[in-house]
Design a protein around this motif. Structure first.
Motif, PDB file in Angstrom:
ATOM      1  N   ASN A  65      -2.361   2.092  18.437  1.00  0.00           N
ATOM      2  CA  ASN A  65      -2.400   3.010  17.303  1.00  0.00           C
ATOM      3  C   ASN A  65      -1.348   4.081  17.499  1.00  0.00           C
ATOM      4  O   ASN A  65      -1.253   4.665  18.591  1.00  0.00           O
ATOM      5  N   LYS A  67       0.758   7.513  15.426  1.00  0.00           N
ATOM      6  CA  LYS A  67       0.708   8.460  14.317  1.00  0.00           C
ATOM      7  C   LYS A  67       1.956   8.335  13.458  1.00  0.00           C
ATOM      8  O   LYS A  67       3.046   8.024  13.965  1.00  0.00           O
ATOM      9  N   THR A  73       3.128   5.864   5.482  1.00  0.00           N
ATOM     10  CA  THR A  73       2.045   4.917   5.755  1.00  0.00           C
ATOM     11  C   THR A  73       2.158   3.658   4.906  1.00  0.00           C
ATOM     12  O   THR A  73       2.065   2.539   5.411  1.00  0.00           O
ATOM     13  N   HIS A  87     -10.157   2.718  13.826  1.00  0.00           N
ATOM     14  CA  HIS A  87     -10.880   3.855  14.413  1.00  0.00           C
ATOM     15  C   HIS A  87     -10.086   5.151  14.405  1.00  0.00           C
ATOM     16  O   HIS A  87     -10.322   6.034  15.244  1.00  0.00           O
ATOM     17  N   MET A  88      -9.126   5.290  13.490  1.00  0.00           N
ATOM     18  CA  MET A  88      -8.374   6.540  13.385  1.00  0.00           C
ATOM     19  C   MET A  88      -8.215   6.884  11.909  1.00  0.00           C
ATOM     20  O   MET A  88      -8.484   6.069  11.027  1.00  0.00           O
ATOM     21  N   GLN A  89      -7.743   8.096  11.630  1.00  0.00           N
ATOM     22  CA  GLN A  89      -7.548   8.545  10.258  1.00  0.00           C
ATOM     23  C   GLN A  89      -6.432   7.718   9.619  1.00  0.00           C
ATOM     24  O   GLN A  89      -5.304   7.711  10.087  1.00  0.00           O
ATOM     25  N   LYS A  90      -6.776   6.980   8.558  1.00  0.00           N
ATOM     26  CA  LYS A  90      -5.881   5.955   8.042  1.00  0.00           C
ATOM     27  C   LYS A  90      -4.690   6.479   7.245  1.00  0.00           C
ATOM     28  O   LYS A  90      -3.771   5.718   6.941  1.00  0.00           O
ATOM     29  N   GLU A  91      -4.683   7.755   6.890  1.00  0.00           N
ATOM     30  CA  GLU A  91      -3.521   8.295   6.193  1.00  0.00           C
ATOM     31  C   GLU A  91      -2.423   8.702   7.167  1.00  0.00           C
ATOM     32  O   GLU A  91      -1.254   8.775   6.786  1.00  0.00           O
ATOM     33  N   GLN A  92      -2.794   8.976   8.410  1.00  0.00           N
ATOM     34  CA  GLN A  92      -1.814   9.497   9.370  1.00  0.00           C
ATOM     35  C   GLN A  92      -1.636   8.619  10.601  1.00  0.00           C
ATOM     36  O   GLN A  92      -0.858   8.972  11.486  1.00  0.00           O
ATOM     37  N   TRP A  93      -2.347   7.496  10.665  1.00  0.00           N
ATOM     38  CA  TRP A  93      -2.214   6.580  11.787  1.00  0.00           C
ATOM     39  C   TRP A  93      -2.112   5.149  11.268  1.00  0.00           C
ATOM     40  O   TRP A  93      -2.642   4.827  10.195  1.00  0.00           O
TER      41      TRP A  93
END
Length: 253
Positions: A65, A67, A73, A87-93
């Motif tokens: 993953n 950033k 994105t 398992h991470m914020q999908k707009e920034q990762w």
């Protein structure tokens, strides 16, 4: 661990001085890459079942993953081998497959991009000033730590994390000792150091002052596992369970 994953972790170590941190005893293969400037994560390498990625169930995929800018994105997700963040914020990762779907040079570029973003995150905010506790590994076969400590009570050591003066550093001696043996205090950090013998490289060092010795039988690896630490492959934080017991041992409890 895939060969590509090994090379990417080595790239981060060589370019940014980042030692992978293995933080979870229940998931010992997952590795975090932390920015030395502000202690923030800029990559997480894992192995994940395809079902969690929208891919083939039962097939385990090596991933990392990273950033990215929210403006990028959509473009990244249009590329082969790049998926919505697991398992991470999908707009920034985003999640990058390390199975050969993405060219190694491109993966390195994504690592660079992620490091650049994270290194500037919160750059105008107050840096950490409160001391914290670390656990670092040492190899008895490579270096006689005790000899240096006996000389003047201090040792110069490779720095791979965002240490500050006053941090507590517990030193875990690897096999054949396999135990936490020393509690130190960081008295100098971010010392520029240039050493490279072809197999071992140091770019940044710290000075550690010995504060307390433990007996080899006080905190062996077998006991550490019960307290949430199954391996020490790089600098990492000390879980509260382990820290509490180490403090008890120092008090003779």
């Amino acid at each position: 661990m895939s060969g590509l994953r090994e090379r990417i972790l080595a790239y981060a170590r060589e370019k940014y001085g980042t030692e992978a941190e293995y933080l979870w005893s229940r998931d010992p293969d997952s590795a975090v890459l932390r920015c030395g400037i502000n202690d923030k994560w800029y990559a997480i390498a894992m192995r994940v079942d395809g079902k969690s990625l929208g891919l083939e169930k039962g097939v385990v995929y090596p991933i990392i993953n990273v950033k990215c800018s929210p403006l990028m994105t959509g473009s990244l997700l249009a590329m082969k081998g790049i998926l919505p963040a697991y398992h991470m914020q999908k707009e920034q990762w985003v999640t990058v497959l390390l199975d050969g779907s993405v060219d190694e040079e491109q993966v390195r570029g994504l690592i660079d991009m992620s490091y650049e973003i994270v290194s500037h995150t919160g750059s105008g905010k107050r840096m950490r000033t409160e001391p914290r506790e670390w656990l670092i590994p040492a190899a008895p076969a490579m270096y006689d730590v005790e000899k240096d400590f006996c000389r003047d009570g201090t040792i110069l050591w490779k720095q791979t994390a965002n240490m500050i003066v006053g941090d507590t550093v517990y030193m875990y001696m690897a096999a054949p000792v396999s135990a936490v043996m020393y509690r130190c205090e960081a008295t100098e950090v971010n010392i520029q150091y240039n050493y490279d013998d072809g197999s071992y490289r140091i770019r940044k060092a710290m000075k550690l002052k010995l504060m307390h010795r433990l007996a080899q039988g006080d905190m062996p690896l077998s006991e550490m596992k019960k307290l949430g630490v199954s391996a020490v492959r790089g600098a990492r934080g000390v879980p509260n369970t382990l820290l509490h017991r180490l403090r008890q041992l120092e008090k003779g409890i």
